[in-house]
Design a protein around this motif. Structure first.
Motif, PDB file in Angstrom:
ATOM      1  N   SER A  45      -3.421  -5.142  -1.679  1.00 26.34           N
ATOM      2  CA  SER A  45      -3.901  -6.152  -2.630  1.00 26.34           C
ATOM      3  C   SER A  45      -5.309  -5.832  -3.124  1.00 26.34           C
ATOM      4  O   SER A  45      -5.740  -6.357  -4.152  1.00 26.34           O
ATOM      5  N   LEU A  46      -6.017  -4.966  -2.383  1.00 26.51           N
ATOM      6  CA  LEU A  46      -7.356  -4.555  -2.807  1.00 26.51           C
ATOM      7  C   LEU A  46      -7.284  -3.516  -3.925  1.00 26.51           C
ATOM      8  O   LEU A  46      -8.257  -3.323  -4.657  1.00 26.51           O
ATOM      9  N   GLY A  47      -6.131  -2.808  -4.013  1.00 28.54           N
ATOM     10  CA  GLY A  47      -5.976  -1.801  -5.053  1.00 28.54           C
ATOM     11  C   GLY A  47      -5.256  -0.565  -4.546  1.00 28.54           C
ATOM     12  O   GLY A  47      -5.109  -0.361  -3.341  1.00 28.54           O
ATOM     13  N   GLU A  48      -4.791   0.292  -5.476  1.00 24.53           N
ATOM     14  CA  GLU A  48      -4.067   1.504  -5.102  1.00 24.53           C
ATOM     15  C   GLU A  48      -4.965   2.490  -4.359  1.00 24.53           C
ATOM     16  O   GLU A  48      -4.513   3.188  -3.445  1.00 24.53           O
ATOM     17  N   THR A  49      -6.244   2.557  -4.722  1.00 27.25           N
ATOM     18  CA  THR A  49      -7.155   3.490  -4.053  1.00 27.25           C
ATOM     19  C   THR A  49      -7.328   3.121  -2.593  1.00 27.25           C
ATOM     20  O   THR A  49      -7.322   3.982  -1.707  1.00 27.25           O
ATOM     21  N   GLU A  50      -7.487   1.807  -2.297  1.00 29.99           N
ATOM     22  CA  GLU A  50      -7.644   1.350  -0.912  1.00 29.99           C
ATOM     23  C   GLU A  50      -6.379   1.625  -0.105  1.00 29.99           C
ATOM     24  O   GLU A  50      -6.457   2.056   1.053  1.00 29.99           O
ATOM     25  N   LEU A  51      -5.220   1.385  -0.711  1.00 31.70           N
ATOM     26  CA  LEU A  51      -3.957   1.646  -0.019  1.00 31.70           C
ATOM     27  C   LEU A  51      -3.817   3.136   0.282  1.00 31.70           C
ATOM     28  O   LEU A  51      -3.407   3.526   1.377  1.00 31.70           O
ATOM     29  N   ALA A  52      -4.147   3.969  -0.681  1.00 31.52           N
ATOM     30  CA  ALA A  52      -4.077   5.415  -0.472  1.00 31.52           C
ATOM     31  C   ALA A  52      -5.065   5.861   0.605  1.00 31.52           C
ATOM     32  O   ALA A  52      -4.759   6.725   1.442  1.00 31.52           O
ATOM     33  N   ALA A  53      -6.276   5.271   0.627  1.00 34.82           N
ATOM     34  CA  ALA A  53      -7.292   5.636   1.617  1.00 34.82           C
ATOM     35  C   ALA A  53      -6.812   5.344   3.035  1.00 34.82           C
ATOM     36  O   ALA A  53      -6.966   6.173   3.939  1.00 34.82           O
ATOM     37  N   VAL A  54      -6.220   4.166   3.246  1.00 33.67           N
ATOM     38  CA  VAL A  54      -5.724   3.821   4.580  1.00 33.67           C
ATOM     39  C   VAL A  54      -4.540   4.713   4.951  1.00 33.67           C
ATOM     40  O   VAL A  54      -4.420   5.168   6.097  1.00 33.67           O
ATOM     41  N   GLY A  55      -3.664   4.986   3.982  1.00 36.41           N
ATOM     42  CA  GLY A  55      -2.525   5.864   4.248  1.00 36.41           C
ATOM     43  C   GLY A  55      -2.962   7.259   4.657  1.00 36.41           C
ATOM     44  O   GLY A  55      -2.425   7.842   5.605  1.00 36.41           O
ATOM     45  N   LEU A  56      -3.945   7.801   3.975  1.00 36.06           N
ATOM     46  CA  LEU A  56      -4.451   9.127   4.311  1.00 36.06           C
ATOM     47  C   LEU A  56      -5.211   9.118   5.641  1.00 36.06           C
ATOM     48  O   LEU A  56      -5.093  10.047   6.445  1.00 36.06           O
ATOM     49  N   SER A  57      -5.964   8.052   5.891  1.00 39.14           N
ATOM     50  CA  SER A  57      -6.700   7.935   7.147  1.00 39.14           C
ATOM     51  C   SER A  57      -5.758   7.853   8.335  1.00 39.14           C
ATOM     52  O   SER A  57      -6.079   8.313   9.435  1.00 39.14           O
ATOM     53  N   SER A  58      -4.585   7.275   8.107  1.00 43.02           N
ATOM     54  CA  SER A  58      -3.621   7.090   9.193  1.00 43.02           C
ATOM     55  C   SER A  58      -2.944   8.387   9.600  1.00 43.02           C
ATOM     56  O   SER A  58      -2.268   8.422  10.645  1.00 43.02           O
ATOM     57  N   GLN A  59      -3.106   9.445   8.820  1.00 50.13           N
ATOM     58  CA  GLN A  59      -2.395  10.686   9.131  1.00 50.13           C
ATOM     59  C   GLN A  59      -2.818  11.280  10.472  1.00 50.13           C
ATOM     60  O   GLN A  59      -1.991  11.788  11.225  1.00 50.13           O
ATOM     61  N   LEU A  60      -4.115  11.217  10.801  1.00 48.93           N
ATOM     62  CA  LEU A  60      -4.580  11.732  12.094  1.00 48.93           C
ATOM     63  C   LEU A  60      -3.958  10.928  13.232  1.00 48.93           C
ATOM     64  O   LEU A  60      -3.543  11.495  14.255  1.00 48.93           O
TER      65      LEU A  60
END
Length: 456
Positions: A45-60
């Motif tokens: 809900s914060l935006g596509e960039t925030e969703l992508a950031a959390v998704g990428l951060s979760s990879q580790l």
């Protein structure tokens, strides 16, 4: 011993056992993935960039989970077979050995996550905004590496001793707490600061610490049957430790390389653009709701078939595994259809552009179509081969299909041919087709049926 074709499995008894063993695991997975969906919706809900950031951060964290799950899964084969012999003391030793190895592994993830998060994120993306938002998430949540290194082996021990309702109850409380804290810290409710992406990381860290406390309380505070003196958990003898390593290390390599493969997929997707990766992240979150719940059958297969192998009933174990695989394919087909249907409504809850919505719906349609095959492959890799100690073959099949077929196809489609994201996802499914053909042959050969504990 009876021949396999004369083995009769009483359906009513089997379904009752599945309800007792698999259903709590399925509910636990469904709760976890449902609340992860809620978390993604909050961040999305914060935006596509925030969703992508959390998704990428979760990879580790995804790769770390794969490593731990791999070793715990390999250890579970011994726990299940020892449970068949009612050898609780050996189950404690296997659990303690798994905790020691998992904690050591987790330190290697904790250090770069805590001190070099921006370098970690650059492995997965070159989007500056995602790196900027994600590095704080990784740093805050990195303490979770140490927490789950203890909870994962103990959860495996509870499940293989058929106490599956215990992890379920803990997960219900922990994941509910995580969702509540996400709401508070992401949006700054009830007087808390509005932390956005960092708030999601803080909520996760607090929830994982609660999970560890509850697991240790249930096992030791309430004198669970797997509880014992510390010397019982850490007093392993060399033949047992060596045999666990020989069996579990291929599983750990399997899960590590699979997780790295999935992270590599995401590294390619993450270079296609924010909208494309946000669509992948949302699609994977919804798909996970179904796939993890179904894969509880894999855990049940490992536990139930492994128990029969430990009892020396090889023909019954093969017949039981065959029946469970058939059930899994049917459940996969129904779930795939439900996934495609429900996605029409769930995906619209995300704050997507029309283009992102179009991508996500097509990606989920592909996931749903291939779900029966994916479930069949997963039950073979996680269930049949592991419960019988055929972990090297499982490793070769999984790692080979991902890295020799899946990863090249994804990079070819995403970065060289520059195809639309949904075509790239379709190309990635080639690995499941090849994997399925090999799994059929291996299952029929019965080479996966091995008693691991008869001489320990």
């Amino acid at each position: 011993m009876e021949k396999n074709q004369t083995i009769k499995i009483e359906s009513k008894s089997l379904y009752k056992t599945l309800a007792r063993v698999a259903l709590p695991i399925a509910l636990q997975s469904l709760i976890a993935s449902s609340l992860n969906l809620v978390d993604s919706l909050m961040v999305g809900s914060l935006g596509e960039t925030e969703l992508a950031a959390v998704g990428l951060s979760s990879q580790l964290f995804f790769v770390h989970w794969g490593v731990l799950f791999g070793f715990a899964s390999g250890s579970s084969a011994f726990m299940a077979q020892f449970w068949g012999k009612q050898d609780i003391g050996s189950i404690r030793k296997v659990t303690g050995f798994a905790v020691t190895l998992c904690f050591g592994i987790s330190l290697f993830f904790f250090i770069p996550g805590m001190f070099f998060p921006d370098h970690v994120l650059r492995i997965f993306t070159d989007i500056p905004e995602a790196i900027f938002l994600g590095k704080g998430y990784v740093r805050i949540a990195s303490i979770c590496f140490l927490f789950v290194s203890i909870t994962v082996p103990f959860t495996a021990a509870l499940r293989t001793t058929q106490q599956t309702s215990v992890p379920l109850k803990i997960s219900m409380l922990v994941f509910s707490t995580n969702t509540t804290l996400n709401y508070i810290f992401i949006f700054g409710k009830f007087g808390a600061p509005e932390l956005g992406v960092h708030g999601a990381a803080l909520a996760t860290a607090i929830s994982r610490s609660l999970e560890l406390i509850l697991i240790l309380y249930v096992v030791f505070g309430r004198k669970n049957l797997i509880a014992g003196r510390l010397s019982e958990f850490f007093g392993w003898y060399r033949p047992l430790a060596a045999k666990i390593l020989v069996t579990a290390i291929p599983v750990m390599i399997n899960e590590t390389m699979w997780s790295l493969g999935m992270a590599t997929y995401n590294a390619a997707y993450g270079r296609m653009g924010v909208t494309e990766f946000a669509a992948i992240q949302a699609s994977n979150t919804i798909n996970t709701m179904f796939i993890l719940a179904i894969f509880s059958l894999g855990d049940a297969l490992l536990i139930l078939v492994g128990q029969r192998i430990g009892m020396g009933e090889m023909d019954y174990a093969f017949a039981l595994a065959k029946r469970l695989l058939r059930i899994g394919i049917c459940v996969g087909a129904v779930s795939g259809a439900l996934l495609i249907f429900s996605s029409q409504f769930i995906i619209r809850l995300f704050n997507f552009t029309p283009e992102g919505l179009h991508y996500a719906l097509l990606i989920i349609a592909i996931y749903g179509t291939f779900m029966p095959l994916k479930v069949f492959n997963g039950l073979n890799i996680v269930g049949t081969m592991r419960c019988g100690g055929d972990t090297k073959c499982a490793m070769y099949i999984e790692v080979g299909s991902v890295w020799l077929i899946g990863v090249p196809m994804v990079f070819l489609g995403a970065l060289y041919l520059q195809l639309p994201i949904y075509f790239v996802v379709l190309m990635a499914q080639t690995e499941e087709v090849v994997k399925g053909l090999i799994c059929i042959q291996r299952f029929r050969s019965k080479k996966w049926l091995n008693n691991l504990v008869h001489d320990i």
